[in-house]
Design an enzyme around this catalytic site. Structure first.
Site, mmCIF file in Angstrom:
data_model
loop_
_atom_site.group_PDB
_atom_site.id
_atom_site.type_symbol
_atom_site.label_atom_id
_atom_site.label_comp_id
_atom_site.label_asym_id
_atom_site.label_seq_id
_atom_site.Cartn_x
_atom_site.Cartn_y
_atom_site.Cartn_z
ATOM 1 N N SER A 7 57.361 18.795 -2.640
ATOM 2 C CA SER A 7 56.696 19.643 -1.652
ATOM 3 C C SER A 7 57.396 19.541 -0.302
ATOM 4 O O SER A 7 57.431 18.490 0.327
ATOM 5 C CB SER A 7 55.230 19.234 -1.507
ATOM 6 O OG SER A 7 54.661 20.000 -0.479
ATOM 7 N N HIS A 32 58.309 23.264 -4.055
ATOM 8 C CA HIS A 32 56.913 23.646 -3.809
ATOM 9 C C HIS A 32 56.757 23.892 -2.312
ATOM 10 O O HIS A 32 57.098 23.058 -1.483
ATOM 11 C CB HIS A 32 55.968 22.537 -4.268
ATOM 12 C CG HIS A 32 54.515 22.897 -4.155
ATOM 13 N ND1 HIS A 32 53.869 23.676 -5.090
ATOM 14 C CD2 HIS A 32 53.584 22.596 -3.206
ATOM 15 C CE1 HIS A 32 52.611 23.843 -4.715
ATOM 16 N NE2 HIS A 32 52.402 23.196 -3.584
ATOM 17 N N ASP A 34 54.195 25.113 0.720
ATOM 18 C CA ASP A 34 52.792 25.247 1.116
ATOM 19 C C ASP A 34 52.639 26.106 2.356
ATOM 20 O O ASP A 34 53.130 25.749 3.428
ATOM 21 C CB ASP A 34 52.211 23.858 1.411
ATOM 22 C CG ASP A 34 52.076 23.020 0.159
ATOM 23 O OD1 ASP A 34 51.452 23.493 -0.803
ATOM 24 O OD2 ASP A 34 52.605 21.893 0.145
ATOM 25 N N MET A 36 49.967 27.576 4.994
ATOM 26 C CA MET A 36 48.591 27.351 5.483
ATOM 27 C C MET A 36 48.339 28.175 6.737
ATOM 28 O O MET A 36 49.227 28.254 7.598
ATOM 29 C CB MET A 36 48.413 25.875 5.842
ATOM 30 C CG MET A 36 48.741 24.924 4.716
ATOM 31 S SD MET A 36 48.558 23.228 5.261
ATOM 32 C CE MET A 36 49.089 22.368 3.772
ATOM 33 N N HIS A 65 52.697 28.254 -2.677
ATOM 34 C CA HIS A 65 51.254 27.999 -2.759
ATOM 35 C C HIS A 65 50.599 28.512 -1.483
ATOM 36 O O HIS A 65 50.779 27.937 -0.422
ATOM 37 C CB HIS A 65 51.075 26.473 -2.936
ATOM 38 C CG HIS A 65 49.657 26.005 -2.902
ATOM 39 N ND1 HIS A 65 49.342 24.664 -2.707
ATOM 40 C CD2 HIS A 65 48.477 26.654 -3.037
ATOM 41 C CE1 HIS A 65 48.024 24.518 -2.722
ATOM 42 N NE2 HIS A 65 47.476 25.710 -2.908
ATOM 43 N N MET A 67 47.705 28.985 0.912
ATOM 44 C CA MET A 67 46.382 28.505 1.337
ATOM 45 C C MET A 67 45.975 29.366 2.524
ATOM 46 O O MET A 67 45.889 28.903 3.668
ATOM 47 C CB MET A 67 46.471 27.021 1.718
ATOM 48 C CG MET A 67 46.560 26.130 0.495
ATOM 49 S SD MET A 67 47.204 24.493 0.886
ATOM 50 C CE MET A 67 48.948 24.836 0.697
ATOM 51 N N MET A 136 44.237 21.531 -7.527
ATOM 52 C CA MET A 136 44.287 20.653 -6.358
ATOM 53 C C MET A 136 43.639 19.312 -6.707
ATOM 54 O O MET A 136 42.494 19.253 -7.163
ATOM 55 C CB MET A 136 43.543 21.284 -5.177
ATOM 56 C CG MET A 136 44.192 22.552 -4.626
ATOM 57 S SD MET A 136 45.952 22.418 -4.294
ATOM 58 C CE MET A 136 45.994 21.079 -3.095
ATOM 59 N N PHE A 142 46.691 19.075 3.856
ATOM 60 C CA PHE A 142 47.566 18.019 4.372
ATOM 61 C C PHE A 142 48.301 17.312 3.231
ATOM 62 O O PHE A 142 47.768 17.206 2.128
ATOM 63 C CB PHE A 142 46.731 16.964 5.134
ATOM 64 C CG PHE A 142 45.917 17.571 6.242
ATOM 65 C CD1 PHE A 142 46.460 17.734 7.516
ATOM 66 C CD2 PHE A 142 44.619 18.018 6.004
ATOM 67 C CE1 PHE A 142 45.714 18.324 8.524
ATOM 68 C CE2 PHE A 142 43.865 18.612 7.011
ATOM 69 C CZ PHE A 142 44.416 18.764 8.285
ATOM 70 N N GLY A 144 50.101 13.687 1.849
ATOM 71 C CA GLY A 144 49.844 12.255 1.989
ATOM 72 C C GLY A 144 48.406 11.805 1.829
ATOM 73 O O GLY A 144 48.048 10.714 2.256
ATOM 74 N N ASP A 174 48.574 19.149 -7.842
ATOM 75 C CA ASP A 174 49.032 19.188 -6.448
ATOM 76 C C ASP A 174 48.168 18.299 -5.564
ATOM 77 O O ASP A 174 47.011 18.618 -5.294
ATOM 78 C CB ASP A 174 48.997 20.650 -5.962
ATOM 79 C CG ASP A 174 49.648 20.813 -4.598
ATOM 80 O OD1 ASP A 174 50.249 19.851 -4.092
ATOM 81 O OD2 ASP A 174 49.538 21.938 -4.051
ATOM 82 N N GLY A 175 48.765 17.211 -5.103
ATOM 83 C CA GLY A 175 48.091 16.334 -4.142
ATOM 84 C C GLY A 175 47.948 14.910 -4.646
ATOM 85 O O GLY A 175 47.364 14.685 -5.705
ATOM 86 N N GLY A 176 48.543 13.997 -3.906
ATOM 87 C CA GLY A 176 48.379 12.583 -4.251
ATOM 88 C C GLY A 176 49.060 12.141 -5.528
ATOM 89 O O GLY A 176 48.726 11.085 -6.082
#
Ligand code: DX5
Ligand code: ZN
Length: 215
Positions: A7, A32, A34, A36, A65, A67, A136, A142, A144, A174-176
């Protein structure tokens, strides 16, 4: 072996060319990206000028992606800056079926992103039409953040919906995503791993990408 999509949100924007070239030279499969808007999510990332700069150097598909609210206003523009996979949020689209058809008619792969609180069954009527579900595993906005454990059972549920509807959709997480959870994610049925912090905060990003590939 999973598709790995670092990302760009976690890249160094003062050295974007360097970071894009690092991904080009790695075992990563996609970029990827993002987007926003500060409305759908409580953060603003970047827009078309930055995307153009990425496109100029990227040698792998751009997985974008969105958002943002009213994403359909910009489908054509995202196509023009090189998006090959375009995902909209189910929570942001009143006419989701139409949005999916519009993305596909522009020659892009269509993805639907779903927030952690959104149940899988809401994808039932569109799953056969889409190429990807961006699940998600944090609340979007955000990089991290820490991984939400409930994701594992959602992956299994989505996997069975995909089979039941004979869908070709890939499951993207997606995420963590980290070096300690990626194996379990793939075991549960994840096809695509997005990784921001895990790649860009590593002292050896190329090696971190390689590890994510070696399930
Ligand atoms: C979150 C974004 C993610 C983010 C992932 O809103 O959609 O793609 O960049 O970052 P990490 O891997 O650091 O959680
Ligand atoms: Zn994302």
């Amino acid at each position: 072996m999973a598709i790995v999509a670092p990302s760009i949100l976690s890249a160094d924007f003062a050295n974007i060319q360097r970071d894009v070239e690092m991904i080009n030279s790695s075992q990563a499969d996609w970029f990827h990206i993002d987007i926003m808007d500060g409305v759908f999510v409580p953060n603003i990332s970047f827009g078309f000028p930055v995307l153009k700069a990425i496109q100029k150097h990227a040698k792998k598909p751009l997985d974008v992606h969105l958002m943002i609210v009213e994403p359909e206003k910009f489908f054509e523009e995202f196509k023009n800056v090189g998006a090959q996979i375009l995902s909209v949020h189910i929570e942001a689209c009143t006419h989701l079926h139409r949005s999916i058809q519009q993305i596909k008619s522009l020659g892009m792969k269509a993805g639907v992103a779903i927030n952690p609180h959104t149940p899988i069954f809401l994808l039932k009527e569109v799953i056969a039409d889409i190429d990807l579900v961006c699940m998600m595993s944090v609340n979007p906005g955000f990089g991290g953040q820490s991984f939400i454990e409930n994701t594992y059972s959602k992956i299994r549920e989505l996997k069975s919906l995909i089979a039941e509807k004979s869908s070709q959709a890939l499951i993207e997480i997606d995420g963590g995503v980290s070096l300690s959870n990626y194996k379990k994610l793939v075991e549960c049925g994840a096809d695509v791993l997005v990784a921001g912090n895990t790649v860009f905060s590593s002292s050896d990003p190329i090696q971190a990408i390689l590890e994510l590939k070696n399930v």
